[in-house]
Write a protein that holds these residues in place. Structure first.
Motif, PDB file in Angstrom:
ATOM      1  N   LEU A  16      77.624  10.750 -97.509  1.00 25.28           N
ATOM      2  CA  LEU A  16      76.381  10.623 -96.758  1.00 25.28           C
ATOM      3  C   LEU A  16      75.812   9.214 -96.887  1.00 25.28           C
ATOM      4  O   LEU A  16      75.324   8.627 -95.918  1.00 25.28           O
ATOM      5  N   LEU A  17      75.899   8.711 -98.097  1.00 25.98           N
ATOM      6  CA  LEU A  17      75.347   7.376 -98.352  1.00 25.98           C
ATOM      7  C   LEU A  17      76.062   6.326 -97.501  1.00 25.98           C
ATOM      8  O   LEU A  17      75.425   5.501 -96.825  1.00 25.98           O
ATOM      9  N   VAL A  18      77.411   6.386 -97.534  1.00 25.70           N
ATOM     10  CA  VAL A  18      78.180   5.408 -96.752  1.00 25.70           C
ATOM     11  C   VAL A  18      77.866   5.567 -95.269  1.00 25.70           C
ATOM     12  O   VAL A  18      77.641   4.576 -94.550  1.00 25.70           O
ATOM     13  N   ALA A  19      77.799   6.825 -94.814  1.00 21.29           N
ATOM     14  CA  ALA A  19      77.550   7.068 -93.396  1.00 21.29           C
ATOM     15  C   ALA A  19      76.189   6.519 -92.992  1.00 21.29           C
ATOM     16  O   ALA A  19      76.054   5.818 -91.974  1.00 21.29           O
ATOM     17  N   SER A  20      75.173   6.818 -93.795  1.00 21.09           N
ATOM     18  CA  SER A  20      73.844   6.363 -93.381  1.00 21.09           C
ATOM     19  C   SER A  20      73.714   4.854 -93.510  1.00 21.09           C
ATOM     20  O   SER A  20      73.014   4.217 -92.725  1.00 21.09           O
ATOM     21  N   ALA A  21      74.414   4.267 -94.494  1.00 20.54           N
ATOM     22  CA  ALA A  21      74.379   2.805 -94.601  1.00 20.54           C
ATOM     23  C   ALA A  21      75.023   2.166 -93.366  1.00 20.54           C
ATOM     24  O   ALA A  21      74.499   1.193 -92.814  1.00 20.54           O
ATOM     25  N   LEU A  22      76.144   2.745 -92.939  1.00 23.21           N
ATOM     26  CA  LEU A  22      76.775   2.253 -91.717  1.00 23.21           C
ATOM     27  C   LEU A  22      75.843   2.408 -90.531  1.00 23.21           C
ATOM     28  O   LEU A  22      75.790   1.548 -89.638  1.00 23.21           O
ATOM     29  N   GLY A  23      75.102   3.528 -90.540  1.00 21.36           N
ATOM     30  CA  GLY A  23      74.136   3.750 -89.477  1.00 21.36           C
ATOM     31  C   GLY A  23      73.114   2.638 -89.415  1.00 21.36           C
ATOM     32  O   GLY A  23      72.770   2.153 -88.330  1.00 21.36           O
ATOM     33  N   VAL A  24      72.629   2.196 -90.574  1.00 24.75           N
ATOM     34  CA  VAL A  24      71.660   1.104 -90.599  1.00 24.75           C
ATOM     35  C   VAL A  24      72.251  -0.126 -89.916  1.00 24.75           C
ATOM     36  O   VAL A  24      71.594  -0.823 -89.155  1.00 24.75           O
ATOM     37  N   LEU A  25      73.541  -0.362 -90.185  1.00 24.48           N
ATOM     38  CA  LEU A  25      74.170  -1.560 -89.633  1.00 24.48           C
ATOM     39  C   LEU A  25      74.442  -1.433 -88.143  1.00 24.48           C
ATOM     40  O   LEU A  25      74.278  -2.376 -87.386  1.00 24.48           O
ATOM     41  N   LEU A  26      74.896  -0.241 -87.725  1.00 25.09           N
ATOM     42  CA  LEU A  26      75.487  -0.148 -86.393  1.00 25.09           C
ATOM     43  C   LEU A  26      74.556   0.399 -85.327  1.00 25.09           C
ATOM     44  O   LEU A  26      74.783   0.176 -84.141  1.00 25.09           O
ATOM     45  N   LEU A  27      73.545   1.163 -85.710  1.00 24.63           N
ATOM     46  CA  LEU A  27      72.655   1.721 -84.686  1.00 24.63           C
ATOM     47  C   LEU A  27      71.917   0.589 -83.986  1.00 24.63           C
ATOM     48  O   LEU A  27      71.419  -0.330 -84.632  1.00 24.63           O
ATOM     49  N   ARG A  28      71.857   0.673 -82.664  1.00 28.06           N
ATOM     50  CA  ARG A  28      71.288  -0.460 -81.933  1.00 28.06           C
ATOM     51  C   ARG A  28      69.808  -0.315 -81.679  1.00 28.06           C
ATOM     52  O   ARG A  28      69.174  -1.238 -81.185  1.00 28.06           O
ATOM     53  N   ASN A  29      69.280   0.855 -82.010  1.00 26.07           N
ATOM     54  CA  ASN A  29      67.847   1.046 -81.885  1.00 26.07           C
ATOM     55  C   ASN A  29      67.221   0.847 -83.248  1.00 26.07           C
ATOM     56  O   ASN A  29      67.599   1.498 -84.213  1.00 26.07           O
ATOM     57  N   ALA A  33      67.716   2.905 -86.782  1.00 26.48           N
ATOM     58  CA  ALA A  33      68.270   2.246 -87.968  1.00 26.48           C
ATOM     59  C   ALA A  33      67.350   2.452 -89.160  1.00 26.48           C
ATOM     60  O   ALA A  33      67.794   2.711 -90.278  1.00 26.48           O
ATOM     61  N   GLY A  34      66.034   2.364 -88.912  1.00 24.83           N
ATOM     62  CA  GLY A  34      65.081   2.568 -89.983  1.00 24.83           C
ATOM     63  C   GLY A  34      65.172   3.970 -90.550  1.00 24.83           C
ATOM     64  O   GLY A  34      65.141   4.172 -91.770  1.00 24.83           O
ATOM     65  N   LEU A  35      65.309   4.954 -89.674  1.00 20.22           N
ATOM     66  CA  LEU A  35      65.456   6.341 -90.142  1.00 20.22           C
ATOM     67  C   LEU A  35      66.715   6.483 -90.985  1.00 20.22           C
ATOM     68  O   LEU A  35      66.734   7.152 -92.032  1.00 20.22           O
ATOM     69  N   SER A  36      67.772   5.833 -90.535  1.00 26.11           N
ATOM     70  CA  SER A  36      69.035   5.887 -91.265  1.00 26.11           C
ATOM     71  C   SER A  36      68.873   5.285 -92.661  1.00 26.11           C
ATOM     72  O   SER A  36      69.440   5.761 -93.639  1.00 26.11           O
ATOM     73  N   LEU A  37      68.051   4.238 -92.731  1.00 25.98           N
ATOM     74  CA  LEU A  37      67.788   3.619 -94.032  1.00 25.98           C
ATOM     75  C   LEU A  37      67.141   4.616 -94.973  1.00 25.98           C
ATOM     76  O   LEU A  37      67.484   4.718 -96.153  1.00 25.98           O
ATOM     77  N   LYS A  88      71.794  -6.652 -81.404  1.00 26.46           N
ATOM     78  CA  LYS A  88      73.236  -6.937 -81.366  1.00 26.46           C
ATOM     79  C   LYS A  88      73.873  -6.613 -82.716  1.00 26.46           C
ATOM     80  O   LYS A  88      73.255  -6.724 -83.772  1.00 26.46           O
ATOM     81  N   ARG A  89      75.100  -6.166 -82.617  1.00 21.47           N
ATOM     82  CA  ARG A  89      75.766  -5.654 -83.807  1.00 21.47           C
ATOM     83  C   ARG A  89      76.652  -6.698 -84.477  1.00 21.47           C
ATOM     84  O   ARG A  89      77.066  -6.543 -85.588  1.00 21.47           O
ATOM     85  N   TYR A  90      76.998  -7.708 -83.730  1.00 22.56           N
ATOM     86  CA  TYR A  90      77.956  -8.660 -84.295  1.00 22.56           C
ATOM     87  C   TYR A  90      77.303 -10.013 -84.451  1.00 22.56           C
ATOM     88  O   TYR A  90      76.544 -10.441 -83.590  1.00 22.56           O
ATOM     89  N   THR A  91      77.582 -10.663 -85.520  1.00 20.15           N
ATOM     90  CA  THR A  91      77.149 -12.043 -85.668  1.00 20.15           C
ATOM     91  C   THR A  91      78.391 -12.886 -85.808  1.00 20.15           C
ATOM     92  O   THR A  91      79.483 -12.390 -86.058  1.00 20.15           O
ATOM     93  N   ARG A  92      78.198 -14.188 -85.649  1.00 19.69           N
ATOM     94  CA  ARG A  92      79.339 -15.088 -85.750  1.00 19.69           C
ATOM     95  C   ARG A  92      79.963 -15.067 -87.143  1.00 19.69           C
ATOM     96  O   ARG A  92      81.074 -15.498 -87.336  1.00 19.69           O
ATOM     97  N   ALA A  93      79.188 -14.555 -88.085  1.00 18.45           N
ATOM     98  CA  ALA A  93      79.686 -14.579 -89.460  1.00 18.45           C
ATOM     99  C   ALA A  93      80.319 -13.260 -89.852  1.00 18.45           C
ATOM    100  O   ALA A  93      80.524 -12.999 -91.027  1.00 18.45           O
ATOM    101  N   LEU A  94      80.649 -12.431 -88.853  1.00 16.70           N
ATOM    102  CA  LEU A  94      81.089 -11.076 -89.179  1.00 16.70           C
ATOM    103  C   LEU A  94      82.380 -11.056 -89.985  1.00 16.70           C
ATOM    104  O   LEU A  94      82.445 -10.480 -91.069  1.00 16.70           O
ATOM    105  N   LEU A  95      83.400 -11.710 -89.465  1.00 13.48           N
ATOM    106  CA  LEU A  95      84.703 -11.619 -90.133  1.00 13.48           C
ATOM    107  C   LEU A  95      84.705 -12.248 -91.527  1.00 13.48           C
ATOM    108  O   LEU A  95      85.176 -11.615 -92.471  1.00 13.48           O
ATOM    109  N   PRO A  96      84.178 -13.479 -91.674  1.00 13.00           N
ATOM    110  CA  PRO A  96      84.117 -14.023 -93.039  1.00 13.00           C
ATOM    111  C   PRO A  96      83.325 -13.115 -93.964  1.00 13.00           C
ATOM    112  O   PRO A  96      83.696 -12.904 -95.119  1.00 13.00           O
ATOM    113  N   GLY A  97      82.244 -12.554 -93.437  1.00 15.52           N
ATOM    114  CA  GLY A  97      81.441 -11.660 -94.257  1.00 15.52           C
ATOM    115  C   GLY A  97      82.256 -10.477 -94.735  1.00 15.52           C
ATOM    116  O   GLY A  97      82.232 -10.124 -95.920  1.00 15.52           O
ATOM    117  N   LEU A  98      83.007  -9.886 -93.808  1.00 21.04           N
ATOM    118  CA  LEU A  98      83.856  -8.753 -94.184  1.00 21.04           C
ATOM    119  C   LEU A  98      84.881  -9.178 -95.233  1.00 21.04           C
ATOM    120  O   LEU A  98      85.123  -8.466 -96.210  1.00 21.04           O
TER     121      LEU A  98
END
Lengths: 168, 499, 645
Positions: A16-29, A33-37, A88-98
């Motif tokens: 659940l934790l991983v899922a909701s954390a991903l939700g914070v990152l990926l939800l576009r509203n 995202a706040g609820l997911s947090l 927006k979900r992607y930043t220019r720093a996405l891949l290095p960050g990953l």
């Protein structure tokens, strides 16, 4: 008590934790995202309870969920139109960050596997709240006082930076 | 348990004065504004004087969290001197005239209290809280100029970077606690031999299975690396330096001077505390921990000096110079001898004066002409011969030209690493000090040999407070060069009492 | 307490007083009053140096030190090492410096920074005297850098001239390059012996405490310092450019004293070099080669000061050569005589420039009748330099050439003797072109003799240039140069063959110059045409400057720019690349979006924005990248530390 209940509970909470954390990152509203947090913070509190740290769990709920996350939601709702805005979900720093995150995870796994066999044995305690309270007012009384200074300074700083222009 | 209030006296004076300065302004605005800088200077001096009483072997109190000893005294003096000089520089610095000043000085006092705590803490919790304390207020001060977007940007970048670095460091602290079950450095040190033994039971660090195996303790190794990230950020060592040029560039220049000296010194104070307290048992864990530090030192010297050469803004130039100096100072830690640690202190004391001098002149020239580009310095030697000469002295001292104090700072560090046989490091250090000369020579050339393309107007007058600060820096840059004996003796004694 | 150290303090610190006075009140006092205190203080120094010399020569010298830093591991004394070497050098420096101060009153007449000039000169004298009398490497190094700084200030004294300010920076940076080695050498000796004091280091070397490889390394590193300071190949390029400074500066710093510091240093610490024969051989080769190459370059120079500058490089090469063949006494002897006649020649050239307003010898001509004192003193200096008996240069040069012959290496012998021939030739070439014949320009036509304040130093120096060598005949006089040091018992004997050869070479050099430039039996222009390719190489100064400017300097700039670029562009580029990858990934995502939400417009806008962000300079967005680099750094440092282990 059977250890398997704990194991199942842990994995459920972790998932659940991983899922909701991903939700914070990926939800576009932003609001969603706040609820997911909030969900993430709640499951984190559940994990603390599983570890036997009821006090930390309580604090987690009170401060993070009760105060900080709610504050974020208020900010989102009170800011005009920001709740409808797609983020927006992607930043220019996405891949290095990953990549960096992955490297850190690998190192962490190496460490946690290496940790078995030494270190101290966790001491069980019945009265976590009482022990924490005693520690805060004996061993850690100085850090506690310094934190109060820190908060005061941060408050002053925040006000100075955010205040309205004075009319002269 | 001992709760010795006298040990806390300098910290309380600073924090109390900070709160007093802020509240006085609320109660009695006009008087508050007039008194704030003088109260700041008085509190800094009083804190330094009170700290002096602690000279001697360490006295531990407050549940083992607080230690006052000679090392702390020397760092405290550096902080107090930095605060006094920066206060004098800030007094008439024009961008601040548009902002609230009592809070500015109040926050400066609180930051100084925080770095005093950093130099005197013996407990991971207190160390972390003190680092956050000083960092958070530094972010505010860096972004203090609300009318200048660059200042806000500096504060924000500094904040984001600092928050990440301290999160990484906290992970290191957590690992240390997890392995030893205590947050107290002394307790951790005592638990280390236990760890070392069990490490040999558990095995070796395997880099390439079957090929490269290093005896040691993965977890401790990692913890040390993570802690070093946080401290590397505080002392602005490469590769944790990225924030510094932007922050120094945008922050009010007196604050940049303060950050580049007091903040850096406080990082070194914690680093020395870690190393010196853990020292008796550190080797038992296996692995040469100094190699970490030598990586940072070499990277900082090389990258700081080389990138500094192509900078055109004096604040960015000095930022890279301060990064290179962090590398030089780290060499003293690499030596891992009494002389090495003493040389760190000697270097920091001398560096405080010459670097505040250089930043101070950048601030004064910026105040007078409104510009910070090297082109604003062309012809300064003719327009303002005394200011130019002072800046030349500070820059030559930073470059390590004898007999200015900067030479002795480098001399001791080099002597320490040569004594321990780190010849390669010594060669790199000497080469980089020559490269550093190019860096500073660009400013000298602009001041003395370049003609301004158009007349540089002087929009504001030189303030006497800035002049006083510069004279103090000048004395501090000259005196240890002429007669280094007392400083050397104090530094040696401070280390000998601990190690 | 003996009077000797007190005298030494007076000798060294009197100029410092002059410096302070001239620095702070020079502007207010104006000309000529600003020069009074500095010149008087230099006079005090010169006067005090004479009893000091007498005292030391009569055996009252020694080591006078006080503790400066004592901190267990490091203890450094400061003080004076007053033996015959340092006393003779002190007296030479003080006297020459005093005469040049005196001369400067006339030469700097009308300069807007008159007082400042004397302040710098005094600071230089103070530093040079400190260098000479130092008792340890630390003190030596401090004053070594201080004289370098003074030289930098004085070369660039007329900083309005771009060539002057460039020359100043060039001098500073070039000599600092040599100082890298010097510093490493000092630290190596310190690491090996734990001391900075000469006597302790000598003791360790003598006792065989240091292995032959390390001692050779240390000697060679120290020699790097001398290469920079004394303008030896390959760092000789700064000295000719240094002639952009005022002429008294060229005379004092770049002929008589500072440039000799490298020679003096090696002679001073000769026991270290003596223990390293390989290093000495390198020293000899560098010295000999420099002597020859510089002398050949001097053949084609048309600027009188550049002729003298290359001559100085060449003579310094002689001294270094003498050190290399193991005769520091000869090197030191030549250093002292050279100080007199070369400063005489420089001051003479200054007088010529003062009188005609040009430095180009082709624009002079026919000066002899108009500037009588300058002419005869200049000729005396040239004869002394050429090594014509019985002038000073003859004795010291003969001493060097004798040692070179004894040493017996063919290249060194060629260098030594050929240089003697060339020296006589180029000096008299310059003399004939400038003093003989008819005036070639209006400036030369209206040339006038300089004021007495300038000519009196010339006369005094001319007297010294004639007589300084006669110490040779004083019983035991030569021993004055052999120093306190027990290592330097040089058995003196006259090498008749070398002496004869050097005299013959000097006279033939003069004779050839006379044939070509005075009697004009051979057409100068024809000669030039025949030797044009050679002349081209010489005029380009063997391409040293071209190589440095063409390769090293841009290379270095490129290197640092690369690092700067690494921070800005490479990392930026990597991030941009990944941004591009992200865009690719997002394109698939975009199709998904197209079906559900807004569609192509959104996507295109997004791509544009992403690329736009890529082109934007370092701005707010980049803080994420900083933090990524922090993470990379953390992992990399841990891995690097593991790799080092």
């Amino acid at each position: 008590m059977g250890g398997w209940i704990y194991t199942i509970a842990f994995y459920v909470c972790a998932a659940l934790l991983v899922a909701s954390a991903l939700g914070v990152l990926l939800l576009r509203n932003l609001f969603h995202a706040g609820l997911s947090l909030i969900a993430a913070l709640f499951t984190m509190a559940a994990l603390f309870i599983l570890l036997g740290a009821e006090f930390v769990a309580g604090i987690q709920v009170l401060i993070y969920v009760g105060a900080i996350a709610v504050l974020i939601l208020f900010a989102v709702m009170l800011t005009q139109r920001i709740a409808e805005e797609k983020v927006k979900r992607y930043t220019r720093a996405l891949l290095p960050g990953l990549a960096v995150a992955l490297a850190l995870v690998i190192v962490m796994i190496l460490v946690t596997t290496g940790l078995t066999g030494y270190g101290f044995t966790p001491f069980a305690t019945e009265d976590t709240v009482g022990d924490i309270g005693k520690a805060l007012l004996s061993t850690y009384v100085l850090p506690l006082e310094v934190i109060s200074l820190l908060l005061l300074g941060a408050l002053v700083g925040a006000i100075v930076l955010a205040r309205k222009e004075e009319e002269k | 348990m001992v709760y010795d209030w006298m040990h806390l006296a300098p910290h309380m004076v600073l924090a109390g004065a900070g709160i007093f300065v802020i509240t006085l302004d609320l109660v009695w605005g006009k008087l508050g504004r007039a008194l704030a800088p003088w109260l700041t200077i008085a509190a800094a001096a009083a804190a330094g004087a009170l700290a002096l009483r602690a000279w001697g072997p360490g006295a531990v109190s407050w549940g083992g969290a607080l230690v006052v000893d000679s090392l702390y005294v020397l760092f405290g003096l550096v902080f107090s001197v930095a605060l006094i000089l920066v206060t004098l520089l800030s007094l008439r610095y024009w961008p601040l005239d548009q902002e609230r000043k009592p809070e500015y000085f109040g926050l400066l006092l609180l930051v100084t209290a925080a770095v005093y705590f950093m130099a005197s803490s013996l407990d991971l919790i207190l160390i972390y809280v003190a680092i956050e304390f000083s960092s958070i207020l530094s972010y505010v001060l860096a972004g203090y100029l609300r009318r200048n977007p660059a200042s806000g940007e500096a504060g924000l970048k500094y904040f984001l970077y600092g928050a990440s670095a301290s999160a990484v460091m906290l992970l290191g602290f957590a690992l240390l606690y997890g392995m030893t079950g205590t947050t107290n450095l002394v307790g951790i040190s005592e638990a280390l031999p236990e760890l070392g033994r069990s490490a040999s039971d558990v095995g070796y660090i395997t880099l390439v299975p079957g090929a490269v195996e290093i005896p040691g303790n993965w977890a401790l190794f990692l913890a040390a690396g993570l802690v070093l990230v946080g401290l590397g950020y505080k002392i602005s060592a490469v590769p944790f330096h990225m924030w510094a040029p932007d922050a120094y560039n945008g922050a009010p220049t007196p604050i940049a001077a303060f950050l580049s000296v007091a903040s850096k010194a406080s990082g070194f104070a914690v680093l020395l505390r870690f190393v010196l307290v853990l020292h008796p048992n550190l080797e038992l864990v296996g692995g040469a921990w100094t190699s970490y530090v030598s990586v940072l030192a070499v990277l900082s010297m090389v990258i700081g000096s080389l990138i500094g050469i192509v900078q055109n803004d004096i604040r960015r130039l000095l930022a890279y110079s301060s990064i290179a100096h962090a590398g030089f100072i780290l060499l003293g830690v690499v030596a891992d001898t009494r002389l090495g640690y003493a040389s760190v202190i000697i270097y920091l004391v001398i560096y405080a004066f010459m670097n505040i001098g250089a930043f101070g002149l950048a601030s004064i020239v910026g105040h007078i002409t409104g510009g910070y580009e090297l082109s604003d310095y062309s012809g300064l030697g003719r327009r303002r011969p005394i200011l130019a000469a002072l800046l030349a002295v500070f820059l030559l001292s930073l470059a390590g030209i004898p007999p200015l104090a900067g030479f002795f700072a480098k001399f001791y560090v080099l002597a320490a690493i040569i004594q321990t046989g780190h010849y390669t490091l010594a060669v790199i250090a000497i080469l980089m000090s020559v490269v550093g000369l190019f860096l500073y020579a660009r400013v000298l050339k602009a001041m003395y040999f370049d003609r301004p393309e158009e007349a540089v107007p002087e929009v504001r007058r030189l303030s006497w407070a800035g002049a006083v600060a510069m004279v103090l820096c000048f004395v501090g840059t000259l005196a240890p060069g002429v007669y280094p004996q007392p400083l050397v003796a104090w530094a040696k004694e401070a280390i000998a009492l601990i190690l | 307490m003996s009077i000797i150290p007190i005298l030494a303090v007076i000798v060294q610190f009197a100029p410092l007083v002059g410096f302070a006075v001239a620095l702070f009140w020079g502007k207010r006092m104006g000309e000529p009053r600003a020069s009074f205190v500095p010149v008087a203080m230099m006079g005090v120094s010169a006067l005090a140096s004479i009893p000091l010399l007498a005292g030391v020569l009569s055996g009252h010298g020694g080591l006078f030190t006080v503790e400066w830093i004592n901190s267990g591991a490091i203890s450094i004394n400061i003080g004076y090492m007053l033996d015959n070497y340092s006393a003779v050098m002190t007296a030479t420096v003080a006297i020459v410096a005093f005469l040049i101060h005196l001369y400067s009153i006339g030469y700097m007449h009308g300069d807007p920074r008159f007082g400042r000039f004397f302040a710098y000169l005094n600071l230089f004298a103070f530093s040079m005297l400190g260098l000479v009398t130092a008792s340890n490497f630390m003190q030596l190094f401090i004053f070594w850098e201080l004289v370098g700084l003074c030289s930098y200030l004085l070369i660039g004294f007329w900083y309005e001239k771009k060539s002057a300010s460039d020359a100043g920076i060039k001098a500073f940076i070039t000599t600092r390059t040599g100082d890298v080695g010097f510093m490493l050498g000092i630290f190596l000796l310190f690491a090996l012996t734990g001391s900075m004091d000469y006597d302790k280091i000598f003791h360790a070397v003598e006792g065989g405490a240091i292995g032959p490889t390390l001692i050779t390394a240390a000697a060679l590193l120290l020699f790097c310092g001398a290469i920079g300071k004394s303008a030896q190949i390959p760092l000789q390029v700064w000295l000719p450019d240094a002639m952009e400074g005022p002429t008294p500066v060229s005379a004092l710093i770049h002929a008589a004293t500072m440039v000799c510091a490298g020679v003096y240093m090696i002679a001073r610490v000769f026991p270290i070099f003596e223990a390293a024969p390989t290093a000495l051989f390198v020293v000899a080769i560098v010295g000999g080669t420099t002597a020859l190459l510089a002398a050949t370059i001097a053949l084609v120079q048309i600027d009188i000061k550049r002729v003298l500058a290359y001559s100085t490089v060449s003579q310094l090469g002689y001294m270094i050569l003498a050190l290399g063949v193991g005769n520091p006494v000869a090197a030191f002897f030549h250093l002292v005589t050279h100080a007199f006649f070369k400063s005489l020649l420089f001051l003479g050239s200054g007088s010529m420039i003062h009188g005609t307003g040009t430095q180009d010898i082709r624009e002079m001509g026919g000066l002899a009748p108009k500037m009588k004192t300058t002419t005869w003193t200049f000729v005396v200096g040239a004869l002394a330099l050429a090594g014509v008996p019985p002038l000073a240069g003859f004795f010291s040069k003969d001493e060097i050439l004798g040692s070179v012959s004894d040493y017996g290496h063919w290249w060194l012998i060629v260098c030594g003797f050929l240089t003697a021939l060339l020296t006589a030739f180029y000096m008299f070439r310059a003399i004939y072109i400038s003093y003989a014949g008819k005036p070639r320009t209006a400036g030369a036509e209206h040339a006038h003799e300089s004021p007495p304040v300038m000519t009196i130093p010339l006369i005094v120096l001319a007297v010294f240039s004639v007589t300084a060598g006669w110490i040779f005949f004083v019983p035991g006089g030569f021993g004055a140069f052999s120093g306190l040091s027990v290592f330097l018992h040089h058995e003196h004997g006259i090498n008749v063959g070398a002496m004869g050869a050097s005299v013959i070479l000097a006279l033939s050099g003069i004779f050839i110059a006379t044939i070509i430039y005075l009697w004009k039996w051979v057409d100068n222009e024809q000669l030039y045409k025949i030797f044009r390719p050679v002349a081209f190489v010489l005029e380009r100064k063997y391409f040293f400057d071209d190589v440095y400017h063409g390769l090293l300097v841009p290379g270095f700039v490129l290197f640092s720019r690369f690092w700067g670029a690494f921070d800005l562009w490479v990392i930026d580029g990597i991030v941009n690349l990944s941004a591009f990858m992200t865009v690719l990934v997002s394109r698939f995502e975009g199709w998904f979006d197209l079906a559900i939400v807004d569609g192509v417009v959104n996507l295109l806008g997004w791509i544009t924005r992403t690329f736009g962000a890529g082109f934007r300079k370092l701005q707010t967005g980049y803080v994420q990248e900083y933090i990524i680099i922090l993470g990379v750094g953390a992992v990399a440092v841990i891995l690097a530390a593991l790799a080092i282990l």
